[in-house]
Design a protein around this motif. Structure first.
Motif, mmCIF file in Angstrom:
data_model
loop_
_atom_site.group_PDB
_atom_site.id
_atom_site.type_symbol
_atom_site.label_atom_id
_atom_site.label_comp_id
_atom_site.label_asym_id
_atom_site.label_seq_id
_atom_site.Cartn_x
_atom_site.Cartn_y
_atom_site.Cartn_z
ATOM 1 N N PRO A 101 0.886 -1.143 -0.037
ATOM 2 C CA PRO A 101 -0.039 0.122 0.002
ATOM 3 C C PRO A 101 0.779 1.338 -0.047
ATOM 4 N N ALA A 102 0.422 2.169 -0.723
ATOM 5 C CA ALA A 102 1.089 3.458 -0.989
ATOM 6 C C ALA A 102 1.424 4.209 0.526
ATOM 7 N N ARG A 103 0.501 4.101 1.267
ATOM 8 C CA ARG A 103 0.549 4.782 2.627
ATOM 9 C C ARG A 103 1.796 4.137 3.437
ATOM 10 N N ALA A 104 2.049 3.060 2.858
ATOM 11 C CA ALA A 104 3.187 2.556 4.067
ATOM 12 C C ALA A 104 4.448 2.573 3.289
ATOM 13 N N CYS A 105 4.581 3.327 2.115
ATOM 14 C CA CYS A 105 5.681 3.588 1.219
ATOM 15 C C CYS A 105 6.582 4.992 1.495
ATOM 16 N N ASP A 106 7.624 4.851 0.964
ATOM 17 C CA ASP A 106 8.347 6.250 0.883
ATOM 18 C C ASP A 106 7.797 6.885 -0.479
ATOM 19 N N ILE A 107 8.013 8.209 -0.247
ATOM 20 C CA ILE A 107 7.532 9.017 -1.522
ATOM 21 C C ILE A 107 8.778 9.377 -2.184
ATOM 22 N N ASP A 108 9.135 9.154 -3.397
ATOM 23 C CA ASP A 108 10.327 9.231 -4.037
ATOM 24 C C ASP A 108 10.353 10.149 -5.081
ATOM 25 N N HIS A 109 11.308 10.999 -5.190
ATOM 26 C CA HIS A 109 11.442 12.020 -6.185
ATOM 27 C C HIS A 109 11.821 10.997 -7.556
ATOM 28 N N VAL A 110 10.967 11.074 -8.555
ATOM 29 C CA VAL A 110 11.445 10.033 -9.542
ATOM 30 C C VAL A 110 12.900 10.784 -10.255
ATOM 31 N N VAL A 111 13.023 12.053 -10.544
ATOM 32 C CA VAL A 111 14.194 12.719 -10.980
ATOM 33 C C VAL A 111 14.702 13.182 -9.531
ATOM 34 N N PRO A 112 15.816 12.549 -9.025
ATOM 35 C CA PRO A 112 16.428 12.976 -7.812
ATOM 36 C C PRO A 112 16.489 14.639 -7.720
ATOM 37 N N PHE A 113 16.047 14.959 -6.520
ATOM 38 C CA PHE A 113 16.239 16.373 -6.013
ATOM 39 C C PHE A 113 17.781 16.682 -5.777
ATOM 40 N N ASP A 114 18.006 17.966 -6.339
ATOM 41 C CA ASP A 114 19.612 17.951 -6.493
ATOM 42 C C ASP A 114 19.622 19.267 -5.156
ATOM 43 N N HIS A 115 20.201 18.767 -4.194
ATOM 44 C CA HIS A 115 20.108 19.821 -2.818
ATOM 45 C C HIS A 115 21.242 21.009 -3.204
ATOM 46 N N ASP A 116 22.177 20.709 -4.326
ATOM 47 C CA ASP A 116 23.014 21.898 -4.513
ATOM 48 C C ASP A 116 22.729 22.814 -5.422
ATOM 49 N N ALA A 117 21.451 22.634 -6.121
ATOM 50 C CA ALA A 117 21.230 23.703 -7.369
ATOM 51 C C ALA A 117 20.839 25.049 -6.949
ATOM 52 N N ASP A 118 20.009 25.124 -5.967
ATOM 53 C CA ASP A 118 19.938 26.674 -5.891
ATOM 54 C C ASP A 118 21.088 27.335 -5.192
ATOM 55 N N ALA A 119 21.960 26.742 -4.578
ATOM 56 C CA ALA A 119 23.222 27.214 -3.927
ATOM 57 C C ALA A 119 24.175 27.627 -5.359
ATOM 58 N N GLU A 120 24.011 26.755 -6.185
ATOM 59 C CA GLU A 120 24.872 27.184 -7.303
ATOM 60 C C GLU A 120 24.307 27.673 -8.595
ATOM 61 N N GLY A 121 23.060 28.141 -8.443
ATOM 62 C CA GLY A 121 22.281 28.812 -9.315
ATOM 63 C C GLY A 121 21.771 27.989 -10.424
ATOM 64 N N ARG A 122 21.582 26.855 -10.385
ATOM 65 C CA ARG A 122 21.142 26.041 -11.548
ATOM 66 C C ARG A 122 19.498 25.683 -11.274
ATOM 67 N N THR A 123 18.945 25.280 -12.211
ATOM 68 C CA THR A 123 17.522 24.972 -12.400
ATOM 69 C C THR A 123 17.522 23.631 -11.339
ATOM 70 N N GLN A 124 16.312 23.513 -10.683
ATOM 71 C CA GLN A 124 16.128 22.367 -9.989
ATOM 72 C C GLN A 124 15.778 21.096 -11.025
ATOM 73 N N PRO A 125 16.633 20.046 -11.084
ATOM 74 C CA PRO A 125 16.134 19.002 -11.925
ATOM 75 C C PRO A 125 15.148 18.266 -11.419
ATOM 76 N N GLY A 126 14.963 17.979 -10.327
ATOM 77 C CA GLY A 126 13.902 17.070 -9.571
ATOM 78 C C GLY A 126 13.121 17.692 -8.672
ATOM 79 N N PRO A 127 12.188 18.605 -8.750
ATOM 80 C CA PRO A 127 11.279 19.516 -7.879
ATOM 81 C C PRO A 127 10.334 18.747 -7.336
ATOM 82 N N THR A 128 9.927 19.169 -6.100
ATOM 83 C CA THR A 128 9.045 18.617 -5.371
ATOM 84 C C THR A 128 7.709 19.110 -5.972
ATOM 85 N N VAL A 129 7.086 18.307 -6.952
ATOM 86 C CA VAL A 129 5.738 18.435 -7.694
ATOM 87 C C VAL A 129 5.091 17.190 -7.753
ATOM 88 N N SER A 130 3.891 16.925 -7.960
ATOM 89 C CA SER A 130 3.057 15.973 -7.996
ATOM 90 C C SER A 130 3.413 14.982 -9.066
#
Length: 470
Positions: free
Chosen positions: A379-408
């Motif tokens: 069941p999805a309620r017992a699952c992790d919610i994964d970023h399909v395209v991984p979230f880049d934690h350094d993108a904002d600091a380096e001025g790059r577009t976020q490749p893996g945003p937190t969107v539906s």
């Protein structure tokens, strides 16, 4: 003279009764031979993947249903360990879950290495593979665990009759043989009667796969004698009380209902309330221990109708729920009912940063229902919610577009095991539509997963080598 159409169907229609029976028998023999070969191939697949080939060894992990977290090997002592992540490739090719594939490999190894007589009988066509697998399941998970020598002893006792008795007799024979071995090997210096306690038969098990269309489940238990007698008296009293209150249900149904009432009002183990006054409902009874169920009903004309009436879906174990049954639950004075607003499953919700807000998490859970890996039913309620395209934690600091945003559209539920599989192996997937995912395995097999299930999209080219893992 009656003419028949040419082809296999016509050939079957032309068979006499005796020939038809012979054909059925031949088909069953072919089926048994194919199952035996599948066991052999599963063992060979395991041979190709020792733990060092793809990370750690495969184990069964308790899902926490009973508040436990522990691991069990997929086969007994003396069997070779298997790389955990090779399981998924085999499972998807067979169109079964990773858990089922893990069980298939475990049974194959158990039979080949610890139950050689049964293994030989399976491949000689004397014992169907499914019967041998029931024995393997019992010897793998015996408590305490069976040594190689003990498993061989069980093999010797069971193999003599495995092909000649029915399933229920075989189950009883295996259980009795294991129990007898444990008793025979018990320390002779102790009281002989202690041997009966060496194998503790007590259990309380919800048979969640055995669900009646009327909305009931089976619950089996083996209790201490005093506990069993106390429970029987409590159910008898509860059934009599229900009858006195006007219930016209049969005695067995009232005893069953009384057991549910015990579960909802039992407070003896609520140790955190010691020294304080337990909370009470309006009728003076203890407030029930909370059990959260998520039921979904379609209020449109497209709602599912069965012979039992209006039917919805429960997230827990993916079961159908009868509207009348849910109304009954809600009518209990000790039941808390929460009606949540309708969620638009197609809306694109967004959030800044990596963390996933509850509103988006709930939408993803409702949209996908289960882990989105091929054939997984967690069941999805017992699952992790994964970023399909991984979230880049350094993108904002380096001025790059976020490749893996937190969107539906970039989020999907994955059970912890398949989340690790996606992170650490060559398995890859992408979103191709709302709630639609296409997976590619390390060996190049492709699968589409959506709300309706899994579809094999394409197979790898014959003889193709798997791609290099990143």
């Amino acid at each position: 003279m009656i003419e028949t159409l040419a082809g296999p169907k016509a050939e079957v229609e032309d068979l006499s009764a005796s020939a038809l029976l012979a054909s059925i028998r031949s088909a069953r023999s072919d089926e048994d031979a194919a199952a035996a070969r599948q066991l052999d191939l599963a063992a060979r697949w395991a041979d190709l993947h020792p733990p060092e080939s793809i990370h750690t060894a495969a184990v069964f992990t308790d899902d926490g249903r009973y508040g436990l977290e522990h691991e069990e090997p997929i086969a007994g002592p003396g069997c070779p360990a298997v790389a955990e992540f090779c399981i998924a490739e085999l499972g998807t090719v067979l169109g079964i879950s990773s858990t089922s594939a893990k069980r298939l490999i475990g049974h194959a190894l158990e039979l080949r290495h610890r139950l050689p007589r049964l293994w030989a009988q399976v491949h000689a066509g004397q014992v169907p593979a499914w019967r041998a697998r029931t024995v393997a399941e019992a010897t793998i998970h015996a408590t305490p665990s069976l040594t190689v020598e003990a498993a061989r002893w069980v093999d010797t006792q069971v193999a003599a009759v495995a092909g000649r008795v029915g399933p229920a007799q075989l189950d009883r024979l295996v259980a009795e043989t294991i129990k007898r071995h444990h008793l025979d090997t018990h320390d002779p210096t102790k009281d002989p009667e202690d041997g009966w306690q060496h194998v503790d038969p007590r259990h309380a098990t919800l048979l969640s796969e055995d669900v009646h269309y009327a909305g009931t489940m089976r619950f089996e238990a083996e209790l201490d004698i005093a506990d069993a007698l106390d429970l029987d008296r409590a159910l008898t009293h509860g059934a009599e009380t229900l009858k006195a209150l006007g219930s016209a249900a049969p005695l067995d149904a009232r005893r069953s209902q009384a057991l549910g009432d015990l579960a909802r009002t039992q407070t003896a183990l609520d140790l955190h309330t010691q020294g304080s006054t337990p909370a009470r409902s309006d009728d003076g009874l203890p407030i029930a221990r909370e059990v959260v169920l998520h039921a979904h009903f379609d209020t449109s004309l497209n709602g599912l109708e069965t012979v039992f009436g209006s039917t919805g879906r429960m997230e827990e174990r993916h079961r159908l729920a009868l509207l009348e049954q849910v109304k009954g639950w809600c009518g209990d004075s000790r039941t808390k009912v929460t009606v949540k607003p309708v969620i638009d499953l197609t809306a694109e919700l967004t959030a800044p940063g990596y963390d996933i807000p509850d509103r988006i998490r709930e939408q993803v859970i409702m949209r996908d229902r289960t882990c989105v890996f091929p054939w997984c039913t967690r069941p999805a309620r017992a699952c992790d919610i994964d970023h399909v395209v991984p979230f880049d934690h350094d993108a904002d600091a380096e001025g790059r577009t976020q490749p893996g945003p937190t969107v539906s559209s970039n989020l999907a539920p994955e059970c912890r095991w398949h989340h690790r599989l996606k992170t650490h192996t060559g398995w890859r997937y992408e979103v191709t539509g709302v709630g639609v995912y296409e997976w590619t395995s390390p060996h190049g097999h492709r699968y589409r997963r959506d709300r309706t299930g899994t579809t094999r999209f394409s197979g790898a080219a014959a003889g193709a080598d798997p791609p290099d893992r990143p």
